[in-house]
Scaffold this active site. Structure first.
Site, PDB file in Angstrom:
ATOM      1  CB  CYS A 195      -6.664  -0.392   5.186  1.00 54.21           C
ATOM      2  SG  CYS A 195      -4.952  -0.982   5.209  1.00 54.21           S
ATOM      3  CG  HIS A 219      -2.080  -0.885   1.161  1.00 58.02           C
ATOM      4  ND1 HIS A 219      -3.154  -0.784   2.014  1.00 58.02           N
ATOM      5  CD2 HIS A 219      -2.377  -1.882   0.294  1.00 58.02           C
ATOM      6  CE1 HIS A 219      -4.060  -1.694   1.689  1.00 58.02           C
ATOM      7  NE2 HIS A 219      -3.619  -2.373   0.654  1.00 58.02           N
ATOM      8  CB  CYS A 234      -2.125   1.965   6.025  1.00 54.24           C
ATOM      9  SG  CYS A 234      -1.641   0.964   4.603  1.00 54.24           S
ATOM     10  CD  GLU A 272      -2.060   4.232   3.017  1.00 51.46           C
ATOM     11  OE1 GLU A 272      -1.716   3.547   2.025  1.00 51.46           O
ATOM     12  OE2 GLU A 272      -3.226   4.259   3.439  1.00 51.46           O
TER      13      GLU A 272
END
Lengths: 158, 158
Positions: free
Chosen positions: A83, A53, A86, A55
């Site tokens: 999410c 992801h 993260c 992040e």
């Protein structure tokens, strides 16, 4: 355009890079002392790894740059609400504040499904602010999923 | 010793590797169809990167091995209750079940501080079972922090 919008524009540039790779367009940057020290975009499908992801990649890059896992004094700008993985990484890395573009009603862990940053007592507290360039951050996602549906329906016809 | 204890022994072997590197001793393995497909231990200090928790490394290794970010049908055995970042990664990677050694009252996100696996509706549900070789998983952590205090107090005297 204020400073937060300026930084979110940079995160949006990253989201566009993900879009062009057929990845869900999410971008993130990390800022320290007025300087962008990390830029990243979602690469989950490209890398076949759910930890890619935007992040998480940004946190890894910033840690490498600062030679420290402690990112105190750093702020993240991210186009979509993080999410749980993260949001957890933001807490664990001791990020100071996260600026969020648009919310994620399905998996968002900074106010949508739950708020990991505020509702529990962990050893570090991450501040947050939402709605920075909300329309643009929303629009790029809508456009991506519209294109994806079009692509899939064309594929189904062939 | 039942099969779950046998697998947790393997996760404990990983935790011991972390111990020997002066890392908080947490180990994790991922099992699919009765085979261990990934082994990992905490490397946060060594790598100066907070995402180097045993669970995240194990998920990355398993994804690489299976050439897929989807870890459906895979189980994780981990010596310490996952934090929010790692519990979030379990959900995002679609792991089937997580077997936990001992609980983490300060940052555990599978029943201690909160339960990300059960209390919220995400697009995937991860089963969990706790207390597998609990005493051994607890003991290695206690021993590590005792050693660490001793080391720090020796350092303070010099």
């Amino acid at each position: 355009m204020n400073i937060n919008e300026k930084y979110m524009k940079e995160a949006l540039k990253e989201a566009k890079k993900a879009y062009n790779k057929l990845e869900v367009p999410v971008g993130a940057i990390i800022v320290k002392d007025g300087k962008i020290i990390a830029r990243a975009h979602n690469l989950k499908e490209t890398k076949n790894d759910t930890t890619y992801h935007a992040e998480i990649i940004a946190i890894k890059k910033a840690s490498k740059k600062l030679e420290s896992w402690r990112l105190n004094g750093c702020d993240m700008y991210v186009t979509l609400e993080p999410c749980p993985m993260c949001a957890g990484a933001l807490i664990a890395s001791r990020i100071n504040k996260v600026y969020i573009g648009t919310m994620d009603e399905k998996t968002g862990a900074c106010g949508s499904v739950l708020n990991l940053l505020k509702d529990y007592k962990f050893n570090h507290c991450v501040e947050s602010e939402t709605g920075i360039l909300k329309s643009e951050c929303e629009e790029i996602l809508k456009s991506f999923f519209k294109d994806l549906r079009k692509y899939k329906s064309t594929k189904d016809c062939n």
